[in-house]
Enzyme design. Structure first.
Site, PDB file in Angstrom:
ATOM      1  N   SER A  95       0.727  -1.211   0.002  1.00 57.72           N
ATOM      2  CA  SER A  95      -0.018   0.148   0.322  1.00 57.72           C
ATOM      3  C   SER A  95       1.312   1.378  -0.063  1.00 57.72           C
ATOM      4  CB  SER A  95      -0.759   0.506   1.179  1.00 57.72           C
ATOM      5  OG  SER A  95      -0.332   0.514   2.464  1.00 57.72           O
ATOM      6  N   TYR A 108       8.680   5.757  17.669  1.00 60.51           N
ATOM      7  CA  TYR A 108       8.762   5.524  15.993  1.00 60.51           C
ATOM      8  C   TYR A 108       9.779   6.727  16.169  1.00 60.51           C
ATOM      9  CZ  TYR A 108       6.972   7.064  11.226  1.00 60.51           C
ATOM     10  OH  TYR A 108       7.224   7.315  10.200  1.00 60.51           O
TER      11      TYR A 108
HETATM   12  N1  LIG Z   1       2.654   9.200   5.129  1.00 59.95           N
HETATM   13  C1  LIG Z   1       3.176   9.580   5.851  1.00 59.95           C
HETATM   14  O1  LIG Z   1       2.917  10.509   5.845  1.00 59.95           O
HETATM   15  C2  LIG Z   1       5.222   9.109   5.624  1.00 59.95           C
HETATM   16  C3  LIG Z   1       4.938  10.210   7.011  1.00 59.95           C
HETATM   17  C4  LIG Z   1       6.840   9.963   6.642  1.00 59.95           C
HETATM   18  C5  LIG Z   1       7.238   8.822   6.859  1.00 59.95           C
HETATM   19  N2  LIG Z   1       6.219   7.023   6.052  1.00 59.95           N
HETATM   20  C6  LIG Z   1       7.021   6.304   6.368  1.00 59.95           C
HETATM   21  O2  LIG Z   1       7.078   5.972   4.401  1.00 59.95           O
HETATM   22  C7  LIG Z   1       7.006   4.382   5.429  1.00 59.95           C
HETATM   23  C8  LIG Z   1       5.755   3.591   4.267  1.00 59.95           C
HETATM   24  O3  LIG Z   1       4.771   3.976   4.554  1.00 59.95           O
HETATM   25  P1  LIG Z   1       2.874   4.424   4.097  1.00 59.95           P
HETATM   26  O4  LIG Z   1       2.929   6.410   4.521  1.00 59.95           O
HETATM   27  O5  LIG Z   1       2.720   3.877   3.099  1.00 59.95           O
HETATM   28  O6  LIG Z   1       1.975   3.791   5.065  1.00 59.95           O
HETATM   29  P2  LIG Z   1       1.134   3.006   4.742  1.00 59.95           P
HETATM   30  O7  LIG Z   1       0.398   2.893   3.166  1.00 59.95           O
HETATM   31  O8  LIG Z   1       0.854   1.939   6.100  1.00 59.95           O
HETATM   32  O9  LIG Z   1       1.891   1.812   4.449  1.00 59.95           O
HETATM   33  C9  LIG Z   1       3.377   0.806   5.308  1.00 59.95           C
HETATM   34  C10 LIG Z   1       3.141  -0.417   4.059  1.00 59.95           C
HETATM   35  O10 LIG Z   1       4.708  -1.018   5.134  1.00 59.95           O
HETATM   36  C11 LIG Z   1       3.767  -2.242   5.617  1.00 59.95           C
HETATM   37  N3  LIG Z   1       4.360  -3.298   7.157  1.00 59.95           N
HETATM   38  C12 LIG Z   1       3.463  -2.149   8.319  1.00 59.95           C
HETATM   39  N4  LIG Z   1       3.852  -2.841   8.902  1.00 59.95           N
HETATM   40  C13 LIG Z   1       4.785  -4.031   8.187  1.00 59.95           C
HETATM   41  C14 LIG Z   1       5.301  -5.917   9.062  1.00 59.95           C
HETATM   42  N5  LIG Z   1       5.331  -5.501  10.087  1.00 59.95           N
HETATM   43  N6  LIG Z   1       5.515  -6.129   8.454  1.00 59.95           N
HETATM   44  C15 LIG Z   1       5.951  -6.007   7.115  1.00 59.95           C
HETATM   45  N7  LIG Z   1       5.620  -5.065   6.363  1.00 59.95           N
HETATM   46  C16 LIG Z   1       4.829  -4.432   7.153  1.00 59.95           C
HETATM   47  C17 LIG Z   1       2.306  -2.397   5.056  1.00 59.95           C
HETATM   48  O11 LIG Z   1       1.792  -4.069   4.997  1.00 59.95           O
HETATM   49  P3  LIG Z   1       1.174  -4.571   5.102  1.00 59.95           P
HETATM   50  O12 LIG Z   1       0.554  -4.312   6.085  1.00 59.95           O
HETATM   51  O13 LIG Z   1       0.788  -5.505   4.329  1.00 59.95           O
HETATM   52  O14 LIG Z   1       2.554  -5.598   6.559  1.00 59.95           O
HETATM   53  C18 LIG Z   1       2.347  -1.246   4.009  1.00 59.95           C
HETATM   54  O15 LIG Z   1       2.646  -2.152   2.794  1.00 59.95           O
HETATM   55  C19 LIG Z   1       6.749   4.128   6.392  1.00 59.95           C
HETATM   56  O16 LIG Z   1       8.046   3.756   6.563  1.00 59.95           O
HETATM   57  C20 LIG Z   1       5.916   5.110   7.007  1.00 59.95           C
HETATM   58  O17 LIG Z   1       7.132   4.672   7.682  1.00 59.95           O
HETATM   59  C21 LIG Z   1       5.362   7.992   5.760  1.00 59.95           C
END
Ligand SMILES: NC(=O)c1ccc[n+]([C@@H]2O[C@H](COP(=O)([O-])OP(=O)(O)OC[C@H]3O[C@@H](n4cnc5c(N)ncnc54)[C@H](OP(=O)(O)O)[C@@H]3O)[C@@H](O)[C@H]2O)c1
Length: 265
Positions: free
Chosen positions: A16, A155
């Site tokens: 995602s 985090y």
């Molecule tokens: N969106 C923002 O505003 C933002 C800002 C700063 C940093 N980030 C970073 O960007 C990265 C991606 O996040 P996103 O924004 O795309 O959020 P997201 O849509 O919630 O995606 C998170 C992804 O990580 C996977 N994941 C979570 N926990 C996991 C686990 N225990 N084992 C394996 N996979 C896991 C989820 O897949 P499953 O649930 O299928 O495991 C999903 O594919 C993260 O590292 C987040 O900290 C995001």
């Protein structure tokens, strides 16, 4: 852009958000992809959307809470593709719980998934990259990796830790042809705030208002890909929230006032 053609790229968190958007964008650039996350069904969905033939696609589901089999996963990738050109350490989850209400179990899991898993996966691909004399490691940190913020204690700590590890790795491996990019997203419109853990240990299940009109995951992926092509060492991606990073650097006292006025959500 031929930079990615036939490159073997392992993306975690590909089911995602930013990881999915990266998978779709890199598939268009003719990369060969390994997609990882926990939910195999969602990875299959993304895999289908990439339109890649079976030969160029591997679905490799696992939980980042336990990366003790990481060497075997890397070996599986090498068996199929013969090399690993890039690892995108993107999988992870956020937090919306105050220090005083957060259990040690939650703290440890946040560190495990957002820090230890990232370094474990990196360590298993490095020997292959060393042998190839080339490789790129991309790690998705956050602006929470630049300063502490309400309700994100562990985090933010995990994201800060990534900077220490990956900045060191960059120094130690650049002579081997291995490059490291640290990406610090601000607010990107994904499920990250819905999936954030609360003090009860359950997901928040509601999108933060500040994420509703944030940059899209697709735009974020474009900017990450641009930073990879430009061999950047670090890149900030997002909107006006990124200003806080610059303000902290040049006007720490002003930052100190402003950060207290921000909503945690
Ligand atoms: N969106 C923002 O505003 C933002 C800002 C700063 C940093 N980030 C970073 O960007 C990265 C991606 O996040 P996103 O924004 O795309 O959020 P997201 O849509 O919630 O995606 C998170 C992804 O990580 C996977 N994941 C979570 N926990 C996991 C686990 N225990 N084992 C394996 N996979 C896991 C989820 O897949 P499953 O649930 O299928 O495991 C999903 O594919 C993260 O590292 C987040 O900290 C995001």
């Amino acid at each position: 852009m031929k930079e990615f053609k036939d490159k073997v790229i392992w993306i975690t968190g590909a089911s995602s958000g930013i990881g999915e958007a990266l998978a779709l964008a890199l598939a268009k650039k003719e990369a060969r992809l390994i997609l990882s996350a926990r939910r195999a069904g969602e990875l299959q969905r993304v895999g289908k959307l990439t339109g890649l033939p079976e030969l160029d696609l591997m679905i490799l589901p696992f939980d980042l809470n336990d990366t003790s089999n990481a060497s075997a996963w890397a070996a599986q990738i090498i068996n199929k593709f013969g090399r690993i050109d890039m690892l995108i350490n993107n999988g992870g989850y956020s937090q919306r719980s105050a220090v005083l209400e957060t259990s040690e179990e939650i703290d440890r899991s946040l560190m495990e998934v957002n820090y230890f898993a990232q370094i474990n996966l990196t360590k298993v691909v490095l020997p292959y990259m060393k042998r190839q004399q080339s490789g790129k490691i991309i790690v998705i940190s956050s602006i929470a990796g630049k300063f502490g913020f309400f309700l994100r204690s562990s985090y933010s700590a995990a994201k800060h830790a990534l900077h220490g590890f990956f900045e060191t790795l960059r120094l130690e491996t650049e002579s081997l042809g291995i490059k490291v990019l640290i990406v610090c997203p601000g607010k990107i419109k994904t499920n990250v705030s819905l999936n954030a853990v609360t003090a009860k240990g359950t997901s928040k299940n509601e999108m933060d208002p500040s994420h509703q009109d944030a940059m899209s995951a697709e735009e974020c992926a474009i900017r990450i890909i641009r930073a990879i092509v430009q061999d950047k060492e670090e890149v900030l991606v997002g909107g006006k929230e990124l200003l806080l990073v610059t303000i902290r650097r040049f006007f720490p006292k002003l930052f100190s006032k402003l950060v207290r006025k921000q909503s945690p959500y």
